[in-house]
Design a protein around this motif. Structure first.
Motif, PDB file in Angstrom:
ATOM      1  N   PHE A 186       0.816  -1.207   0.000  1.00  0.00           N
ATOM      2  CA  PHE A 186       0.000   0.000   0.000  1.00  0.00           C
ATOM      3  C   PHE A 186       0.852   1.261   0.000  1.00  0.00           C
ATOM      4  N   ASP A 187       0.209   2.345  -0.344  1.00  0.00           N
ATOM      5  CA  ASP A 187       0.859   3.638  -0.473  1.00  0.00           C
ATOM      6  C   ASP A 187       0.989   4.313   0.893  1.00  0.00           C
ATOM      7  N   ARG A 188       1.883   5.283   0.981  1.00  0.00           N
ATOM      8  CA  ARG A 188       2.065   6.069   2.202  1.00  0.00           C
ATOM      9  C   ARG A 188       0.749   6.724   2.650  1.00  0.00           C
ATOM     10  N   GLN A 189      -0.061   7.132   1.689  1.00  0.00           N
ATOM     11  CA  GLN A 189      -1.322   7.797   2.015  1.00  0.00           C
ATOM     12  C   GLN A 189      -2.260   6.858   2.761  1.00  0.00           C
ATOM     13  N   VAL A 190      -2.329   5.600   2.334  1.00  0.00           N
ATOM     14  CA  VAL A 190      -3.147   4.605   3.028  1.00  0.00           C
ATOM     15  C   VAL A 190      -2.623   4.393   4.445  1.00  0.00           C
ATOM     16  N   CYS A 191      -1.321   4.314   4.584  1.00  0.00           N
ATOM     17  CA  CYS A 191      -0.701   4.152   5.897  1.00  0.00           C
ATOM     18  C   CYS A 191      -1.093   5.300   6.827  1.00  0.00           C
ATOM     19  N   ASP A 192      -0.980   6.513   6.347  1.00  0.00           N
ATOM     20  CA  ASP A 192      -1.276   7.673   7.184  1.00  0.00           C
ATOM     21  C   ASP A 192      -2.735   7.691   7.618  1.00  0.00           C
ATOM     22  N   GLU A 193      -3.642   7.286   6.725  1.00  0.00           N
ATOM     23  CA  GLU A 193      -5.064   7.262   7.070  1.00  0.00           C
ATOM     24  C   GLU A 193      -5.361   6.226   8.153  1.00  0.00           C
ATOM     25  N   VAL A 194      -4.783   5.037   8.018  1.00  0.00           N
ATOM     26  CA  VAL A 194      -5.023   3.979   8.994  1.00  0.00           C
ATOM     27  C   VAL A 194      -4.442   4.351  10.355  1.00  0.00           C
ATOM     28  N   VAL A 195      -3.231   4.889  10.362  1.00  0.00           N
ATOM     29  CA  VAL A 195      -2.594   5.283  11.624  1.00  0.00           C
ATOM     30  C   VAL A 195      -3.383   6.411  12.287  1.00  0.00           C
ATOM     31  N   ARG A 196      -3.879   7.335  11.482  1.00  0.00           N
ATOM     32  CA  ARG A 196      -4.630   8.467  12.035  1.00  0.00           C
ATOM     33  C   ARG A 196      -5.905   8.017  12.732  1.00  0.00           C
ATOM     34  N   MET A 197      -6.563   6.977  12.216  1.00  0.00           N
ATOM     35  CA  MET A 197      -7.823   6.517  12.796  1.00  0.00           C
ATOM     36  C   MET A 197      -7.639   5.842  14.153  1.00  0.00           C
ATOM     37  N   GLN A 198      -6.486   5.186  14.368  1.00  0.00           N
ATOM     38  CA  GLN A 198      -6.243   4.495  15.637  1.00  0.00           C
ATOM     39  C   GLN A 198      -7.424   3.595  16.012  1.00  0.00           C
ATOM     40  N   GLU A 199      -7.882   2.820  15.062  1.00  0.00           N
ATOM     41  CA  GLU A 199      -9.043   1.955  15.260  1.00  0.00           C
ATOM     42  C   GLU A 199      -8.727   0.830  16.237  1.00  0.00           C
ATOM     43  N   ARG A 200      -9.667   0.570  17.151  1.00  0.00           N
ATOM     44  CA  ARG A 200      -9.500  -0.479  18.147  1.00  0.00           C
ATOM     45  C   ARG A 200     -10.427  -1.651  17.848  1.00  0.00           C
ATOM     46  N   ASN A 201      -9.989  -2.848  18.246  1.00  0.00           N
ATOM     47  CA  ASN A 201     -10.821  -4.053  18.106  1.00  0.00           C
ATOM     48  C   ASN A 201     -11.404  -4.162  16.703  1.00  0.00           C
TER      49      ASN A 201
END
Length: 312
Positions: free
Chosen positions: A162-177
């Protein structure tokens, strides 16, 4: 010059580490010369000598191997998020530490990335392993595809590029469980799907227990599907309709001078059935409430003990 970060979550992988690092380094020959690499290994609180094995490989390849050591075991998905936060590449890939997923597939994924695709999925068309693992995986991904995310590929996946942009979006969400890989699909980016056959594990023993698999199934369904709540609503309305019709029946018998059904057996069966449904409904609602509470607390997904030898 593009940089590829390969994120590898590790948990009791002491014996796998030398083989995995060697396989990843050898795989660099498949890429164009201008591509640079970093390998971000995240130790998820292993109780063996995994960290020591990682430090040895880091000493051999100090310009490539990065080690993120977590304080405690937080689960592979949270460990992957830790790796994503520490990765510095323009594009990234996630691969297991036992190399059941073929590293050579990364070159084909990289080609799609250079063409503009921000998410490339390697999905398991088949598995060399058989038995309960294969059966559970098929049931899990059938449920997810038909009850949650219909646009996921058949066969399931946990090997992605995946692209850096996808990484940044996922990290930003900090989704749990949740399910990290399904979360990437949920973002909505157009993706390419590359089927492959997953290899059988050759070294070590899997720590992916039945308890962890069941938790992942619950987390995935509750994170991406309203089906459990909707099923409770539909079943509740159905039971209510049956109860209403039964009440009309009893009242009709009384008005016509007949005697209603005698005996408490039928009544107890109805009460126990309704009570059981209520308990199941409360359990499902409780799962949603607990996840909401867990998100509201905003506790960290993980705590880093050391990164590249530096104490945090």
């Amino acid at each position: 010059m593009p940089k590829l970060s390969v994120i590898v979550p590790c948990y009791f992988n002491e014996e796998n580490i030398p083989v995995t690092v060697s396989g990843l380094i050898s795989n660099e020959a498949n890429f164009p010369a201008e591509v640079s690499f970093e390998y971000v290994f995240v130790d998820d609180g292993s109780g063996d000598a995994t960290v020591a094995a990682l430090r040895r490989e880091q000493a051999r390849y100090p310009d490539r191997v990065r080690v993120v050591e977590l304080v405690a075991n937080v689960g592979s998905y949270n460990a992957i998020v830790a790796g994503m936060e520490h990765a510095t590449g323009d594009c990234m890939s996630i691969i297991t530490a036992d190399l059941q997923d073929p590293p050579e597939l990364m070159m084909q994924m990289y080609d799609y990335w250079t063409k503009g695709f921000k998410l490339i999925i390697g999905n398991r068309q088949d598995r060399e392993e058989a038995g309960l693992n294969q059966t559970f995986a098929k049931i899990f991904h059938w449920l997810m595809k038909h009850l949650a995310l219909r646009n996921i590929p058949d066969g399931g996946f946990d090997f992605v590029f995946f692209d850096r942009q996808v990484c940044d979006e996922v990290v930003r969400m900090q989704e749990r469980n949740s399910n990290l890989f399904y979360l990437m699909v949920w973002l909505g980016y157009a993706y390419v799907n590359i089927p492959y056959v997953r290899r059988k594990r050759e070294i070590g023993k899997s720590r992916w227990t039945l308890q962890k698999k069941i938790k992942l199934l619950l987390d995935s369904l509750l994170s991406f599907s309203y089906f459990p709540i909707r099923a409770i609503s539909v079943l509740g309305l159905g039971l209510g309709g049956v109860a209403f019709l039964y009440g009309i029946y009893i009242i009709g018998l009384r008005l016509l001078g007949g005697s209603g059904p005698t005996g408490w057996t039928a009544l107890m069966v109805v009460i126990l059935f309704v009570a059981a449904f209520q308990m199941v409904a409360l359990g499902v609602i409780g799962e949603y409430v607990w996840r909401g509470l867990d998100a509201a607390r905003r506790r960290p997904l993980y705590v880093v003990k050391q990164y590249d030898g530096a104490i945090k």
